[in-house]
Design an enzyme around this catalytic site. Sequence first.
Site, PDB file in Angstrom:
ATOM      1  N   HIS A   1     -17.653 -35.971  30.193  1.00  0.00           N
ATOM      2  CA  HIS A   1     -19.090 -35.865  30.194  1.00  0.00           C
ATOM      3  C   HIS A   1     -19.414 -35.133  29.072  1.00  0.00           C
ATOM      4  O   HIS A   1     -19.330 -33.971  29.007  1.00  0.00           O
ATOM      5  CB  HIS A   1     -19.598 -35.454  31.674  1.00  0.00           C
ATOM      6  CG  HIS A   1     -21.111 -35.561  31.812  1.00  0.00           C
ATOM      7  ND1 HIS A   1     -21.624 -36.340  32.400  1.00  0.00           N
ATOM      8  CD2 HIS A   1     -21.949 -34.685  30.959  1.00  0.00           C
ATOM      9  CE1 HIS A   1     -23.058 -36.030  32.256  1.00  0.00           C
ATOM     10  NE2 HIS A   1     -23.178 -35.105  31.686  1.00  0.00           N
TER      11      HIS A   1
ATOM     12  N   HIS B   1     -23.254 -42.763  25.741  1.00  0.00           N
ATOM     13  CA  HIS B   1     -22.699 -44.393  25.609  1.00  0.00           C
ATOM     14  C   HIS B   1     -23.425 -45.119  24.508  1.00  0.00           C
ATOM     15  O   HIS B   1     -24.422 -44.579  24.066  1.00  0.00           O
ATOM     16  CB  HIS B   1     -22.957 -44.918  27.251  1.00  0.00           C
ATOM     17  CG  HIS B   1     -24.546 -44.879  27.431  1.00  0.00           C
ATOM     18  ND1 HIS B   1     -25.148 -43.683  27.954  1.00  0.00           N
ATOM     19  CD2 HIS B   1     -25.555 -45.697  27.215  1.00  0.00           C
ATOM     20  CE1 HIS B   1     -26.681 -43.862  28.036  1.00  0.00           C
ATOM     21  NE2 HIS B   1     -26.733 -45.237  27.413  1.00  0.00           N
TER      22      HIS B   1
ATOM     23  N   THR C   1     -31.753 -43.134  28.973  1.00  0.00           N
ATOM     24  CA  THR C   1     -32.015 -43.033  30.556  1.00  0.00           C
ATOM     25  C   THR C   1     -30.875 -42.482  31.418  1.00  0.00           C
ATOM     26  O   THR C   1     -31.421 -42.128  32.431  1.00  0.00           O
ATOM     27  CB  THR C   1     -32.653 -44.466  31.202  1.00  0.00           C
ATOM     28  OG1 THR C   1     -31.581 -45.451  30.857  1.00  0.00           O
ATOM     29  CG2 THR C   1     -33.844 -45.016  30.480  1.00  0.00           C
TER      30      THR C   1
ATOM     31  N   GLY D   1     -35.433 -43.011  24.151  1.00  0.00           N
ATOM     32  CA  GLY D   1     -35.364 -43.756  25.540  1.00  0.00           C
ATOM     33  C   GLY D   1     -34.181 -43.699  26.238  1.00  0.00           C
ATOM     34  O   GLY D   1     -33.967 -44.489  27.065  1.00  0.00           O
TER      35      GLY D   1
HETATM   36  P1  5GP Z   1     -29.997 -45.922  27.919  1.00  0.00           P
HETATM   37  O1  5GP Z   1     -31.257 -46.284  28.211  1.00  0.00           O
HETATM   38  O2  5GP Z   1     -29.501 -44.599  28.493  1.00  0.00           O
HETATM   39  O3  5GP Z   1     -29.397 -46.006  26.520  1.00  0.00           O
HETATM   40  O4  5GP Z   1     -28.985 -46.943  28.747  1.00  0.00           O
HETATM   41  C1  5GP Z   1     -28.376 -47.053  30.011  1.00  0.00           C
HETATM   42  C2  5GP Z   1     -28.196 -48.254  30.342  1.00  0.00           C
HETATM   43  O5  5GP Z   1     -27.346 -48.188  31.608  1.00  0.00           O
HETATM   44  C3  5GP Z   1     -29.054 -49.400  30.751  1.00  0.00           C
HETATM   45  O6  5GP Z   1     -28.875 -50.546  29.653  1.00  0.00           O
HETATM   46  C4  5GP Z   1     -28.906 -50.012  31.945  1.00  0.00           C
HETATM   47  O7  5GP Z   1     -29.141 -51.252  32.341  1.00  0.00           O
HETATM   48  C5  5GP Z   1     -27.415 -49.473  32.312  1.00  0.00           C
HETATM   49  N1  5GP Z   1     -27.290 -48.761  33.749  1.00  0.00           N
HETATM   50  C6  5GP Z   1     -27.794 -47.967  34.485  1.00  0.00           C
HETATM   51  N2  5GP Z   1     -27.240 -47.874  35.706  1.00  0.00           N
HETATM   52  C7  5GP Z   1     -26.269 -48.661  35.652  1.00  0.00           C
HETATM   53  C8  5GP Z   1     -25.291 -48.892  36.628  1.00  0.00           C
HETATM   54  O8  5GP Z   1     -25.205 -48.234  37.756  1.00  0.00           O
HETATM   55  N3  5GP Z   1     -24.139 -49.708  36.467  1.00  0.00           N
HETATM   56  C9  5GP Z   1     -24.362 -50.257  35.191  1.00  0.00           C
HETATM   57  N4  5GP Z   1     -23.217 -51.349  35.020  1.00  0.00           N
HETATM   58  N5  5GP Z   1     -25.293 -50.156  34.044  1.00  0.00           N
HETATM   59  C10 5GP Z   1     -26.345 -49.032  34.578  1.00  0.00           C
HETATM   60 ZN    ZN Z   2     -21.261 -38.216  33.434  1.00  0.00          ZN
END
Ligand code: 5GP
Ligand code: ZN
Length: 116
Positions: free
Chosen positions: A46, A102, A97, A95
């Site tokens: 993490h 990742h 979330t 942005g």
């Molecule tokens: P960020 O906005 O942080 O760059 O991307 C987070 C991504 O995680 C989003 O595209 C969202 O759809 C994905 N995501 C959020 N919760 C989950 C989950 O429980 N499972 C999966 N497979 N994707 C998730």
């Molecule tokens: Zn984590």
Amino acid sequence: MDDCIFCKIIEGVIPSKKVFENEDLVAFEDLNPVAPVHVLLVPKRHFANLYEMSSTPQGLETLNSLYKALPELVRACGLESKGFRLINNCGENAGQTVMHVHFHLVGGIPLGPRII
Ligand code: 5GP
Ligand code: ZN
């Protein structure tokens, strides 16, 4: 880490559709895909975001391991000939979330306008 969705996915507590795994990282399908291929490349250790990850020796090692695995992951997703985007959103203004670092591997169609 407690209360981290991606740590729970890595532990198998929350289900996911895995497409790739090795000792350092896992790749699974995004829950809300924006393209035919939308996979999240996630280190098992993490780190809150890319800034924190790249600020530690262990994080840099993991980053190296992640890039080493990229060709195999790209082939597993069928993206080697037509290409892809690898995207990291770091922090609030980008942005981000989910606060476990990742990379979005996105492809399978022409991806439209770029902002950079
Ligand atoms: P960020 O906005 O942080 O760059 O991307 C987070 C991504 O995680 C989003 O595209 C969202 O759809 C994905 N995501 C959020 N919760 C989950 C989950 O429980 N499972 C999966 N497979 N994707 C998730
Ligand atoms: Zn984590």
